[in-house]
Every structure is written in C-alpha cells, then in structure tokens.
Design a protein around this motif. Structure first.
Motif, short mmCIF file in Angstrom:
data_model
loop_
_atom_site.label_atom_id
_atom_site.label_comp_id
_atom_site.label_asym_id
_atom_site.label_seq_id
_atom_site.Cartn_x
_atom_site.Cartn_y
_atom_site.Cartn_z
N LEU A 82 -2.12 -5.44 -6.62
CA LEU A 82 -1.32 -5.19 -5.77
C LEU A 82 -0.32 -6.24 -5.85
O LEU A 82 0.86 -5.67 -5.55
CB LEU A 82 -1.83 -4.97 -4.21
N ALA A 83 -0.83 -7.27 -5.91
CA ALA A 83 0.43 -8.36 -5.89
C ALA A 83 1.48 -8.26 -7.32
O ALA A 83 2.63 -8.34 -7.18
CB ALA A 83 -0.24 -9.62 -5.98
N CYS A 105 -1.68 -6.12 -0.13
CA CYS A 105 -2.36 -7.37 -0.76
C CYS A 105 -3.25 -8.34 0.12
O CYS A 105 -4.04 -8.83 -0.30
CB CYS A 105 -1.17 -8.04 -1.65
N ARG A 145 -6.33 -6.94 1.25
CA ARG A 145 -7.53 -7.18 0.27
C ARG A 145 -8.50 -5.74 0.10
O ARG A 145 -9.54 -6.07 0.62
CB ARG A 145 -8.15 -8.42 0.51
N TRP A 193 -6.60 -6.91 -4.92
CA TRP A 193 -5.26 -7.41 -4.60
C TRP A 193 -4.51 -8.19 -5.64
O TRP A 193 -3.26 -8.19 -5.50
CB TRP A 193 -5.90 -8.68 -3.62
N ARG A 194 -5.12 -8.51 -6.85
CA ARG A 194 -4.11 -9.11 -7.98
C ARG A 194 -3.11 -8.10 -8.38
O ARG A 194 -1.93 -8.22 -8.63
CB ARG A 194 -5.21 -9.64 -8.91
N LEU A 209 3.26 -2.90 -0.27
CA LEU A 209 2.27 -3.44 -1.20
C LEU A 209 1.84 -4.97 -0.88
O LEU A 209 0.83 -5.30 -0.92
CB LEU A 209 3.03 -3.40 -2.58
#
Length: 760
Positions: free
Chosen positions: A734-735, A74, A77, A731-732, A70
């Motif tokens: 995933l973060a 991230c 992207r 990406w957020r 992950l």
C-alpha cells in the motif's frame, strides 16, 4: 478483501480521500459567468476540447484522492489470512501473547535451575525468533495472584524484561489471566469475529493451576469479580476460566500450554501446611499449645524430619515427625506467654527443592485477662446459699501446685460488688468486659442506663436468677422490652421448683456448635451437662431474634440459656442460679468450671482483626492505643513509613492504613515499629495449595477444554489442534502504491500545466 486491520480506528482516515473532491467542488462554485464581446470565440474553442479536459481533470482528481486513501490504509495496516486472494502479496507477521507462570510452585529446583528459570530460557528462545522490523508484536503477561500485562511492543522490549522477572509467592489465578488474554483477543478481532493472536502459557502443569476448569463452582465460589466482570451467580454455574475459554474458542484462538515442570507426577516436596493453637490462651503466663502440620507431597516416606518453631525470636526445642507418602504429620510445641498480646511464630523445615514452603509465619493473639464484674444479689457466709460463691471459685486463677508462685495462668480478673455499688462514682463499667447480675432483685434507673450504654459499646451482660429475685414483673418492667429495646433477651414468666428428693429437670438439648457449650459436644463430656439435676428455674419467653442455646426436659422444653445480640455487645439469660439450692451444677466443678470458662471466654472475647494474609493481599492492623510514627518492616529488612493518619473506630481502637499488595509480596514475619511501644507483628503465609506439586496428566489437560493444546517444552504441539495461523499484512504494498500514485499525480499535473500554458 481484508480480514481486518491492525489499527482499526485509523480506517476512518480513508474518508480524507474526499478532501480533494470537496476542494474541486468549492473552486467551481467560486467562479461566476460574465458575458463579454469575444466570449463566443472562446466558447467555440472550449467546446472542441471540453471532453478531453474533463477526463484529464478527473484523472488528476482520482490520483490525488487515491494518494490520501492509500496512505490512510497504510497506517491502518490491513491484513489477510493465509487463504485470502491477496495472500501472495502479504508479509507474514505474528501477534503473540506470552504468559509466564510466576506462582510459588515455579520456584521448584530441579538439577541446577528452577522451573521458572527454565521457562524464562524458553521464553527468551521464543522471543528471539520473532521479527520486530517485520511487524511481529508480543504481549508479555506474568501470571500470579493478579496477572500483570506488560503491554504490546516489539519483541526486543519483552526480551529486555525477561531477566528482571522472578517467581512470586502467590497462587496463580488462571481465570484472571485468561480474562486479560480474552480482552486482548477481542480487541484484535475488532468486530470481525476472529482473532489471529497466538497464546502460549509457560507453566509447570500443576494440577491446582487448572482446578478452576474442572466441574462446576459451588454457590459460595461462583461469584468472582475480575476487573468489573462478574461471573454468573448461583449454585452450579460454569467456572469463569471455562467461560473465558469458550469465548476464546469462538474467536478461533487456541491456548498452547507448554510443560516445563519436573518429570515425576508427584515431585518430592515437604511443606508446612499450617501453624495453629490447640487452646485459647488468655492472660499473663498463659500456656500456649501450638500444632505445626507438615505435609509430604512425594511418594516416598520421610522419617525423622526435623521441625523447629521460634516464638518472638526465641527458638523452642526441635521436634521430629515421621511423614507417610502423600500424607501429613503434626509436631506439638508448648510455651508460656509471659505477657499478653500478639505472639510471632515462625515454623521451619530443613530445606528442600521448593524452599518457599519450608517456612511458615503465624501470629496468635493472647488477650489480656478478661475483666469480670460480678454483682452479687444474694451474699451469704454459707457457700451453698451465696449467689456467686461457686462462680467466683470457678473464675479463680489456674494453679500448678500448692504454694505461691505456682499459678499457671489467670484468664479472668473478677471483682465482686453489691448491687448498691453500681451507683458508686468510682465504678467505671468501661473497665469490664463481662458483667454478671446474679439474683439482683432491683436496679435503679441510673444503673440500668449505665449498663445499657456499656453493653451497647461491646460488653457482655449475664443475667442469672437467685433466691432473692422474686419480683419478676418489676424486673420485666425495668429490663425487658417487647420491641427489643430492653436488656433482657426473654420475658420472665414464673419460677418453677421441685423437691430435691422428688423429680428434677435436666438439660434435654443444647447447641453443640456454640463456643460456650462446644466442650460438652464430645460424647465423653456430654453427661457432665445433660445429667446434672436442676431443681429450680424461671420460665421465660425469648424474643424472636434471641438464640436459645440450651433447653430443659420439662413439658414445655423451657429455655435454660438464652443469648441475644445487643448493639455491639451481647446479653445472656441463665434461667437457673449459681446457688446450690437451685442446681447441682453449682457444686459440680467438672461441669461448672468448663461451662463458666468457655462461656466467659466467649462472652468476653473481642473481635480482633486478622494479622495474617496471603502474599500480595491487603492487610489492616487495629491497635488498642494510638500508634505513633508507625514504620513497616518487611522480612527482608526493607520498609516504609505508614504516613497515613490512623482512624479511631467506634470501639475506641485505632486502625492503621491498610497494607497494599506491594507491601505484602514476601512471605514471612512483618512488624510495625511504633514510637514508645513494642513492635506489632504481622504474618504473610503461602497458600498451602502452592505446595501441592502434583502434575496434571497430558491426556487430562487436553480433555479439559477444546481451546487448550498441550505443547512440549521446545514448543512442539501435541495432538491435532490447530494453531493460530500467521496472518499477512499489505502495508508495504500500500505504501508503494501510495508513492506510485503520488509520483503519477505530480507528473500528470506538471504535464497538464505545461500543455495548457503552451495552448494559452
């Protein structure tokens, strides 16, 4: 699931998720079974809990691998389109390529601001709407002769660059700009076959900007090199700009063109299109005639427009011209060049809305008098019988009246010698540009060798027949070579003569395009050459690489004038003579003077390097003497030393370091200052096409290519062509998922450790 990645190269980082698995497998291999007495009780307990322990360990391993995977995703992207299954979870962002036209035409002033200033205001407004923290990125491209890409970055960085931009003096290269845009979009597509980059072009809708998209290229224009990319060669190939648009269309990219130009189809504008000479001035006190062409690009007549011309800083009397709508007019100026050399010209109009084309610089070369060495093989006190008497009269300085001091110009510096003087030690053939051998019967080997070396180094040699030249075989043996190694451009065969009262020969055909004979190409002057009797000539057989410039009307169409290149020089064969007993041309000044002048000027001309270029083009300078401490001075007064060492060429002249595009960005007069010598001028002149402000109709633009879309100045798109959709990133999420996995791994690992310690 994903349409692509912003950083596709970092996707490989997901392979690091296998690291925890490898560590687990390596740890298993490190333990070796060892039997001992109470082992059977441990094994019995292990078999009861083995299934649960394996599941607990597998879950812990998966959590650790998930954290790594992950985090890698991230950083890479990933993004999905608006129609993707994960679209509701995405965060919309934009990648924008913003192209600002900075060509010369963008300096057109309407009301209080220029078109370029209006475009910058629109660019600022557009960039302010982008959100850098959200992930919006912008690539700013300044479109000129060479497009300048300022790099991907946060919109705030592009905003900071906007106030530093200014219009140049170059002609915009749309093909090169689209090439850069295509490279950006192909990188963005990264093998997915589609790009979500939004492309906007802010321009004035000048027709010339889009000329490369119309029709097909001619053979000479079809090969365009752009950063290693070569257009298809051959007549009728598709323009490079259209090829780029085809590829952009395949990627799903549409180029939005915003119109910020003036309202009229033909904006009012006057420009100086060209500054040229009508004649070829040579020598001291040469009279120079200059034509300044002025164009009216508007639809209203412009009467009594004032045109001025300065020569070496000295202003000539102002001329007035009446210019019709969408037409042109010429202003004629005349001045006397007191000394040979480069003459710096600056033509000017009174200012209008586009100031950059109201001035035009030019540099014309007035070469020194051509040095002519005339070797007379038949001297005589009788002018009609003298081998070069009429020729020397034609080479005398031009005079404006009777008495001394009325010399208009002296284009030739002629010296007459006898054939024996060719052996004199005081004679240096390097002092002469043109050498004439008129009826010379014989030449010693030493003289032939000296002539050969001088012609090979750049001089011109003219062979003329004469009454004393009887040994044609001997002349061929000394001067002709069937392999081209000899000086004669043709083999001499036999002399033919006719009675002056009987039939004579005339010029049947001649090369009207050759500089030596082009004067007679006009119908009114043609009889001066074609109707003059020729009573004697020598038949000849020219070499294959020789050029026959004129032929007679005898049965064999015998050559009268033959030209051939010889190394760096040229050789000519005049198969008749300059004596009157051979031809009436000798005693016909209306024929002889223009023939000799045009011929000798062409034969004595030296290939001078051009001293003019377009803005931001490279330009070299070749000088006759070694340049000491050269210093470049631009039109705005700034400059730099030309520190590179000058290079001496084979002809003895010196080449300075080539001026770079950054040196020549401004139009106008430049000069290279030299220590102990006069300054040498250079000229940078605007491309005349930048003054053609005619605008392309909106319907015509939309029809040029399906990938083009016209937009209003506020950014609103006309027509039904789609705009690149906003794509969303994950990406957020995933973060957050990576953080959740990390927390779960920590909690689960701690719980397992605590429970197993209690069990132990």
């Amino acid at each position: 699931m994903f349409e692509g990645f912003v950083n596709p190269g970092l996707v490989i980082g997901t392979s690091l998720a296998a690291v925890p698995l490898l560590i687990h497998l390596l740890n298993r291999q490190r333990h070796k079974p060892l039997a001992w007495g109470a082992m059977r009780f441990v094994i019995a307990a292990y078999r009861k809990t083995r299934r649960r322990v394996q599941l607990e360990n597998l879950l812990l391993l998966l959590l650790r691998m998930g954290v790594v995977a992950l985090l890698a995703l991230c950083v890479a992207r990933p993004f999905v389109g608006a129609d993707g299954g994960l679209a509701l979870l995405t965060e919309a962002r934009q990648d924008v390529v913003l192209v600002v036209d900075a060509s010369a035409s963008m300096g057109y002033r309407e009301d209080v601001e220029t078109i370029f200033e209006r475009s910058l205001r629109r660019a600022t407004s557009f960039l302010e709407k982008l959100d850098g923290p959200r992930g919006d990125r912008v690539q700013l491209i300044v479109m000129g002769g060479t497009p300048r890409a300022l790099g991907w970055g946060d919109p705030s960085k592009a905003l900071a660059l906007i106030p530093t931009l200014s219009p140049g003096a170059e002609r915009a290269d749309l093909a090169a700009t689209l090439g850069k845009v295509l490279a950006i979009c192909e990188e963005d597509a990264s093998g997915t076959g589609s790009s979500h980059v939004q492309v906007r072009v802010l321009c004035d809708l000048q027709q010339d900007l889009f000329a490369s998209l119309r029709g097909t290229l001619s053979a000479e224009d079809s090969s365009i090199n752009l950063e290693g990319e070569q257009a298809a060669e051959g007549s009728g190939s598709e323009p490079l700009a259209r090829q780029h648009l085809d590829k952009l269309q395949e990627l799903g990219v549409h180029v939005i063109v915003e119109d910020h130009g003036p309202a009229p189809t033909h904006p009012a504008n006057l420009s100086i299109q060209s500054v040229r000479t009508l004649n070829q001035p040579i020598g001291e006190k040469a009279r120079v005639q200059v034509v300044v062409q002025v164009a009216n690009h508007g639809t209203s007549p412009r009467p009594a427009e004032r045109v001025s011309l300065s020569v070496n800083g000295n202003k000539l009397p102002v001329a007035q011209v009446d210019i019709p709508p969408l037409g042109r007019a010429e202003a004629l100026f005349s001045f006397q060049a007191e000394t040979p050399g480069a003459q710096a010209l600056l033509a000017q109009l009174e200012g209008d809305r586009l100031s950059v084309d109201d001035r035009r610089a030019a540099v014309i070369m007035v070469p020194p008098a051509i040095s002519v060495l005339v070797v007379n093989g038949a001297p005589s006190t009788d002018l009609d019988k003298d081998g070069v008497g009429y020729l020397l009269m034609a080479l005398e300085p031009l005079r404006g009246g009777d008495g001394p001091g009325n010399t208009l110009s002296a284009p030739f510096a002629a010296r007459e010698i006898a054939p024996a003087d060719l052996l004199a030690s005081s004679l240096d053939l390097r002092d002469y540009d043109v050498i004439v051998l008129a009826g010379v019967a014989s030449l010693p080997e030493f003289a032939v060798q000296a002539l050969t070396e001088r012609v090979a180094s750049g001089a011109s040699l003219i062979f003329a027949m004469g009454s004393r030249l009887a040994d044609l075989e001997g002349t061929n043996a000394r001067l002709f070579g069937a392999d081209g190694s000899g000086l004669l451009p043709a083999e001499l065969v036999q002399k033919r003569s006719t009675s002056r009262r009987g039939r004579y020969w005339r010029v049947a055909q001649f090369d009207e395009t050759h500089p030596a004979l082009s004067f007679f190409a006009e119908e009114r002057w043609m009889p001066l050459l074609t109707e003059v009797p020729i009573y004697s000539f020598v038949e000849s057989r020219p070499l294959e690489d020789a050029r026959v410039l004129a032929r007679l009307d005898d049965e064999g169409q015998s050559p009268l004038l033959v030209e051939r290149a010889f190394d760096q020089g040229r050789v000519y064969l005049w198969t008749t003579s300059f004596q009157r007993e051979w031809t009436d041309i000798a005693a016909s000044p209306n024929t002889l003077v223009p023939l000799v002048h045009e011929w000798i000027v062409h034969a004595g001309s030296r290939n001078e390097s051009s001293r003019e270029a377009r803005p931001a083009e490279s330009l070299g300078l070749v000088l006759h003497a070694f340049p000491r401490s050269p210093q470049l001075v631009r039109p705005d007064g700034t400059g730099r030393p030309l520190a590179e060492e000058p290079v001496q060429q084979a002809d003895g002249r010196w080449r300075l370091a080539t001026l770079t595009p950054s040196d020549t960005a401004l139009p106008g007069l430049y000069k290279v200052q030299l220590e102990g010598a006069p300054a040498e001028p250079l000229a940078i002149a605007l491309d005349p096409r930048e003054s053609e402000l005619e605008r392309i109709p909106p319907a015509a633009l939309n029809g040029l290519h399906p990938a083009l879309s016209l937009a209003k100045a506020d950014g609103g798109t006309s027509g039904d062509k789609p705009v690149a959709p906003r794509r969303g990133e994950l990406w957020r999420w995933l973060a957050l998922a990576a953080l959740a996995f990390l927390v779960a791994e920590s909690v689960w690992g701690a719980r397992l450790g605590r429970r197993r310690r209690m069990t132990a």
